[in-house]
Each structure stands twice: as structure tokens, then as C-alpha cells.
Write a protein that holds these residues in place. Structure first.
Motif, PDB file in Angstrom:
ATOM      1  N   MET A   1     -57.600  22.753  26.260  1.00 47.05           N
ATOM      2  CA  MET A   1     -56.899  24.201  26.625  1.00 47.05           C
ATOM      3  C   MET A   1     -56.814  24.790  25.310  1.00 47.05           C
ATOM      4  O   MET A   1     -56.725  24.511  24.158  1.00 47.05           O
ATOM      5  CB  MET A   1     -55.211  23.638  27.037  1.00 47.05           C
ATOM      6  CG  MET A   1     -54.566  24.691  27.440  1.00 47.05           C
ATOM      7  SD  MET A   1     -52.627  24.258  27.835  1.00 47.05           S
ATOM      8  CE  MET A   1     -52.003  24.182  26.184  1.00 47.05           C
ATOM      9  N   CYS A   2     -56.843  26.123  25.609  1.00 52.14           N
ATOM     10  CA  CYS A   2     -56.947  27.245  24.478  1.00 52.14           C
ATOM     11  C   CYS A   2     -55.526  27.295  23.815  1.00 52.14           C
ATOM     12  O   CYS A   2     -54.643  27.538  24.659  1.00 52.14           O
ATOM     13  CB  CYS A   2     -57.554  28.541  25.066  1.00 52.14           C
ATOM     14  SG  CYS A   2     -57.347  29.761  23.802  1.00 52.14           S
ATOM     15  N   ILE A   3     -55.212  27.268  22.740  1.00 48.16           N
ATOM     16  CA  ILE A   3     -54.106  27.674  21.949  1.00 48.16           C
ATOM     17  C   ILE A   3     -53.520  28.930  22.195  1.00 48.16           C
ATOM     18  O   ILE A   3     -52.374  29.387  21.895  1.00 48.16           O
ATOM     19  CB  ILE A   3     -53.999  26.831  20.718  1.00 48.16           C
ATOM     20  CG1 ILE A   3     -54.779  27.760  19.737  1.00 48.16           C
ATOM     21  CG2 ILE A   3     -54.036  25.411  20.688  1.00 48.16           C
ATOM     22  CD1 ILE A   3     -54.788  27.151  18.253  1.00 48.16           C
ATOM     23  N   ALA A   4     -54.512  29.971  22.312  1.00 50.28           N
ATOM     24  CA  ALA A   4     -54.092  31.252  22.476  1.00 50.28           C
ATOM     25  C   ALA A   4     -53.679  31.732  23.738  1.00 50.28           C
ATOM     26  O   ALA A   4     -52.562  32.364  24.060  1.00 50.28           O
ATOM     27  CB  ALA A   4     -55.066  32.266  22.044  1.00 50.28           C
ATOM     28  N   CYS A   5     -54.597  31.732  24.756  1.00 58.37           N
ATOM     29  CA  CYS A   5     -54.167  31.909  26.150  1.00 58.37           C
ATOM     30  C   CYS A   5     -53.529  30.982  26.987  1.00 58.37           C
ATOM     31  O   CYS A   5     -53.149  31.192  28.270  1.00 58.37           O
ATOM     32  CB  CYS A   5     -55.256  32.722  26.900  1.00 58.37           C
ATOM     33  SG  CYS A   5     -56.681  31.821  27.062  1.00 58.37           S
ATOM     34  N   ARG A   6     -53.615  29.550  26.642  1.00 56.54           N
ATOM     35  CA  ARG A   6     -53.079  28.664  27.253  1.00 56.54           C
ATOM     36  C   ARG A   6     -53.738  28.104  28.471  1.00 56.54           C
ATOM     37  O   ARG A   6     -53.207  27.761  29.668  1.00 56.54           O
ATOM     38  CB  ARG A   6     -51.394  28.705  27.350  1.00 56.54           C
ATOM     39  CG  ARG A   6     -50.956  28.556  25.980  1.00 56.54           C
ATOM     40  CD  ARG A   6     -49.358  28.643  26.203  1.00 56.54           C
ATOM     41  NE  ARG A   6     -48.844  28.132  24.888  1.00 56.54           N
ATOM     42  CZ  ARG A   6     -48.748  27.024  24.421  1.00 56.54           C
ATOM     43  NH1 ARG A   6     -49.236  25.962  24.819  1.00 56.54           N
ATOM     44  NH2 ARG A   6     -48.136  26.954  23.262  1.00 56.54           N
ATOM     45  N   VAL A  38     -59.811  26.976  20.786  1.00 54.26           N
ATOM     46  CA  VAL A  38     -59.702  28.370  21.131  1.00 54.26           C
ATOM     47  C   VAL A  38     -60.858  28.787  21.785  1.00 54.26           C
ATOM     48  O   VAL A  38     -61.810  28.368  21.609  1.00 54.26           O
ATOM     49  CB  VAL A  38     -59.560  29.165  19.846  1.00 54.26           C
ATOM     50  CG1 VAL A  38     -59.199  30.564  19.904  1.00 54.26           C
ATOM     51  CG2 VAL A  38     -58.544  28.465  18.824  1.00 54.26           C
ATOM     52  N   CYS A  39     -60.747  29.807  22.950  1.00 52.06           N
ATOM     53  CA  CYS A  39     -61.830  30.361  23.438  1.00 52.06           C
ATOM     54  C   CYS A  39     -62.734  30.866  22.698  1.00 52.06           C
ATOM     55  O   CYS A  39     -62.208  31.673  21.862  1.00 52.06           O
ATOM     56  CB  CYS A  39     -61.163  31.326  24.530  1.00 52.06           C
ATOM     57  SG  CYS A  39     -60.130  30.964  25.654  1.00 52.06           S
ATOM     58  N   ARG A  40     -63.938  30.880  23.179  1.00 48.33           N
ATOM     59  CA  ARG A  40     -65.004  31.768  22.470  1.00 48.33           C
ATOM     60  C   ARG A  40     -64.862  33.138  22.774  1.00 48.33           C
ATOM     61  O   ARG A  40     -65.903  33.869  23.187  1.00 48.33           O
ATOM     62  CB  ARG A  40     -66.299  31.154  22.897  1.00 48.33           C
ATOM     63  CG  ARG A  40     -66.602  29.526  22.332  1.00 48.33           C
ATOM     64  CD  ARG A  40     -67.985  29.329  22.922  1.00 48.33           C
ATOM     65  NE  ARG A  40     -68.403  28.030  22.809  1.00 48.33           N
ATOM     66  CZ  ARG A  40     -68.637  27.450  21.559  1.00 48.33           C
ATOM     67  NH1 ARG A  40     -68.946  28.179  20.662  1.00 48.33           N
ATOM     68  NH2 ARG A  40     -68.920  26.204  21.592  1.00 48.33           N
ATOM     69  N   GLU A  43     -60.876  38.149  21.933  1.00 43.77           N
ATOM     70  CA  GLU A  43     -59.309  38.198  22.253  1.00 43.77           C
ATOM     71  C   GLU A  43     -58.527  36.933  21.667  1.00 43.77           C
ATOM     72  O   GLU A  43     -57.500  37.205  21.053  1.00 43.77           O
ATOM     73  CB  GLU A  43     -59.028  38.274  23.821  1.00 43.77           C
ATOM     74  CG  GLU A  43     -58.102  39.428  24.274  1.00 43.77           C
ATOM     75  CD  GLU A  43     -57.996  39.224  25.563  1.00 43.77           C
ATOM     76  OE1 GLU A  43     -59.228  39.308  26.332  1.00 43.77           O
ATOM     77  OE2 GLU A  43     -57.020  39.705  26.250  1.00 43.77           O
ATOM     78  N   CYS A  44     -58.968  35.767  22.123  1.00 42.46           N
ATOM     79  CA  CYS A  44     -58.186  34.643  21.625  1.00 42.46           C
ATOM     80  C   CYS A  44     -58.424  34.341  20.369  1.00 42.46           C
ATOM     81  O   CYS A  44     -57.504  33.856  19.653  1.00 42.46           O
ATOM     82  CB  CYS A  44     -58.707  33.697  22.618  1.00 42.46           C
ATOM     83  SG  CYS A  44     -58.010  33.602  24.211  1.00 42.46           S
ATOM     84  N   VAL A  45     -59.535  34.557  19.835  1.00 36.88           N
ATOM     85  CA  VAL A  45     -59.478  34.303  18.311  1.00 36.88           C
ATOM     86  C   VAL A  45     -58.758  35.049  17.446  1.00 36.88           C
ATOM     87  O   VAL A  45     -58.144  34.911  16.422  1.00 36.88           O
ATOM     88  CB  VAL A  45     -61.304  34.398  17.797  1.00 36.88           C
ATOM     89  CG1 VAL A  45     -61.301  34.570  16.271  1.00 36.88           C
ATOM     90  CG2 VAL A  45     -62.052  33.288  18.330  1.00 36.88           C
TER      91      VAL A  45
HETATM   92 ZN   LIG Z   1     -58.115  31.589  25.390  1.00 35.43          ZN
END
Ligand SMILES: [Zn+2]
Length: 80
Positions: A1-6, A38-40, A43-45
Motif C-alpha cells: 500500500m502506498c503511504i501517500a494515497c493509501r 510509495v507510488c512511482r 504526486e505521491c513522491v
Molecule cells: Zn500513491
């Protein structure tokens, strides 16, 4: 799971940050340790840097250089 967008994503879509036993951080996918994802995506980075989401994920204060490394890792991938 991405910690930014979940959002749940596949491994291929995520950057993995690993906290090693000695407390240092690496982006080597083969490294052992506790991982955060974190997504590549820009936005998420960026969100991860802005909100210092790694601090939250690891419940510790993470050095700015780790975030810069994350950005570099992402930028490096973007090139090819
Ligand atoms: Zn993300």
C-alpha cells in the motif's frame, strides 16, 4: 500500500523504501528490513516529502536526505 494515497498497488507500481537493521535507509529492493511503499508517481513522491510521511510510517524522525534520495530514485526511473 502506498503511504501517500493509501491505495493498494502492485509491486511494479511502487517504490520501496527499506529501513535496515542499522537504522539506515535504502532503495535496494533486495535489502532486508522494514519496508514502506510509495507510488512511482510525482504526486505521491511529492506528498510523501511535503508531509514527511516516512516519519509517520516508521514512527521516527527521518533525515531530509532520505526524502531527497526518494526523489532522486523516482527521477532516475523517470528518465528511462
Ligand atoms: Zn500513491
Amino acid at each position: 500500500m502506498c503511504i501517500a494515497c493509501r491505495e493498494m498497488k502492485t509491486k511494479e507500481e511502487l517504490l520501496r523504501i527499506i529501513k535496515q537493521k542499522d537504522g539506515s535507509f535504502t532503495f535496494n529492493p533486495k535489502a532486508m528490513g522494514r519496508g514502506a511503499y510509495v507510488c512511482r508517481s510525482q504526486e505521491c513522491v511529492q506528498l510523501c516529502m511535503k508531509k514527511k510521511l516516512l516519519n509517520r510510517a516508521y514512527k521516527t524522525n527521518i533525515d531530509e536526505t532520505v526524502y531527497k534520495q526518494l526523489l532522486e530514485e523516482y527521477a532516475g526511473l523517470d528518465k528511462d
